[in-house]
Design an enzyme around this catalytic site. Structure first.
Site, PDB file in Angstrom:
ATOM      1  N   TYR A 185     -14.619  -2.825  15.075  1.00  0.00           N
ATOM      2  CA  TYR A 185     -14.652  -1.551  14.268  1.00  0.00           C
ATOM      3  C   TYR A 185     -15.720  -0.728  14.476  1.00  0.00           C
ATOM      4  CZ  TYR A 185     -10.973  -3.094  10.996  1.00  0.00           C
ATOM      5  OH  TYR A 185      -9.818  -3.392  10.549  1.00  0.00           O
TER       6      TYR A 185
ATOM      7  N   GLU B 201      -9.658  -7.801   5.558  1.00  0.00           N
ATOM      8  CA  GLU B 201      -9.137  -8.884   6.436  1.00  0.00           C
ATOM      9  C   GLU B 201     -10.040 -10.188   6.281  1.00  0.00           C
ATOM     10  OE1 GLU B 201      -9.616  -6.411   9.966  1.00  0.00           O
ATOM     11  OE2 GLU B 201      -8.185  -4.913   9.337  1.00  0.00           O
TER      12      GLU B 201
END
Length: 396
Positions: free
Chosen positions: A95, A137
């Protein structure tokens, strides 16, 4: 911390993002892969070539900017994407990489318009959304790892059976190399499979729906041979080169499309290889001795392309379920048995409990839109229509 002034700035950027459109995602992916070519082993490069992934990213960015005041409105999208990310084994550090290149893309495309104030707001907004995904997640990874038969990252599985289901579809039964148990799944979910086709520079990860009921010992996926490239790169490799005894790297089951027991009639509607999650649901409902009516509708090109036909008929007879089939290319001169039709699916041909049932759809996007429109016209509420899109998501 995302503040109101950040929200106001991001909302003001919506017209600019819309105007920039595909140029934004084209530039972003070019930049990302130039600096981090190793990510080509994670991203679906076939979807990159077709443009489907780029379009999906742009739509996600635009949706977030539009709903930034109420991220809860994106809950279903977050859940869907989080499941997909875990099937690619996306990790938190990725990310940071993506965020950096999105920021630099905006700076390079908009020039002086990308002020320090806008950069601050954009960074805050991205970091907030990334934290939402990382948290969800992380929960999915942790829950699967702790479950009976679960695991993290990828796990080697051996192909124990290879079964031709129809003219285009072949099933692969996968048994863990270590001989231990495997985590259960909810019918409708999929597996992430990693392969590196011959003479291909990258590892390719694909998601294939599980096509049998959970058994704690093995999985079955059923793969359609895609005729064209690049979409057919992995499916053709599996069909032509993967045999019994070969090993595949497998990520744990994932997916936010699955059977939900609403204690109501169930209608499963599929086209082509969209039959795979429906077959899992059928096997599961039969084993469950489901007490409500089940209806099974399937469309495909021809009888030769009808996967699981014999097994479906066995389950229908065993449970007294109704089935309806449409063959697009059937010989019109040949008399068709009851409940088998020629051409496109017309729900008027089926006797269905429109006022009570939950409907599950899977197949090409155009097919599902066609079916959803018919269902809405029949008075079925959108909340009772559930669907799965193979590949980047699309709204019906």
């Amino acid at each position: 911390m995302l503040q109101q002034r950040h929200i106001d700035i991001i909302k003001s950027l919506v017209p600019l993002l819309t105007e920039t459109g595909p140029a934004l995602t084209d530039h972003f992916y070019s930049r990302l892969f130039t600096h981090h070519p190793e990510l080509k082993h994670i991203f679906n490069m076939s979807n990159q070539e077709s443009g489907r992934q780029k379009a999906a990213l742009f739509e996600a960015i635009a949706a977030y900017a539009q709903h930034i005041e109420n991220v809860g409105a994106l809950k279903s999208a977050v859940e869907r994407i989080a499941h997909k990310h875990t099937s690619f084994n996306i990790q938190p550090e990725m990310y940071q990489i993506v965020g950096h290149h999105l920021t630099e893309t905006l700076r390079e495309l908009t020039g002086e318009l990308f002020t320090a104030e806008i950069e601050e707001a954009w960074t805050a907004a991205y970091d907030f959304l990334a934290s939402v995904f990382i948290q969800r997640e992380g929960e999915l990874y942790e829950n699967r790892a702790k479950s009976q038969g679960g695991w993290r990252d990828s796990r080697p599985f051996v192909v124990s059976e290879k079964i031709k289901e129809s003219e285009l579809v072949t099933s692969f039964v996968l048994t863990p190399e270590d001989g231990k148990a495997v985590i259960d799944y909810v019918p409708g979910q999929y597996l992430g499979i990693s392969v590196q086709p011959n003479d291909h520079p990258f590892t390719e990860i694909r998601q294939y729906s599980l096509s049998s009921k959970p058994n704690g010992q093995s999985y079955r996926i059923s793969v359609k041979r895609e005729k064209g490239m690049p979409d057919g790169l992995v499916s053709n490799y599996l069909h032509d080169h993967i045999e019994v005894g070969d090993t595949l790297a497998v990520n744990a089951p994932a997916g936010d499309f699955f059977f939900q027991d609403k204690q109501s009639p169930v209608v499963l509607i599929s086209a082509g290889v969209g039959v795979t999650p429906m077959q899992s649901m059928l096997e599961y409902l039969s084993a469950l001795n489901y007490e409500h009516d089940v209806y099974y509708l399937h469309a495909c090109g021809s009888e030769q392309q009808h996967s699981f036909k014999q097994r479906t008929n066995e389950l229908a007879m065993l449970n007294n379920w109704q089935t309806y089939t449409w063959y697009e290319n059937h010989n019109e001169a040949k008399t068709l048995p009851e409940n088998i039709y020629h051409g496109l699916v017309d729900l008027n041909d089926a006797r269905l409990p429109y006022g009570q049932a939950h409907f599950y759809l899977c197949g090409p996007v155009a097919f599902m839109r066609f079916i959803k429109k018919q269902l809405l016209n029949m008075g079925v509420g959108a909340e009772r229509i559930h669907y799965e899109v193979f590949g980047p998501h699309a709204e019906l």
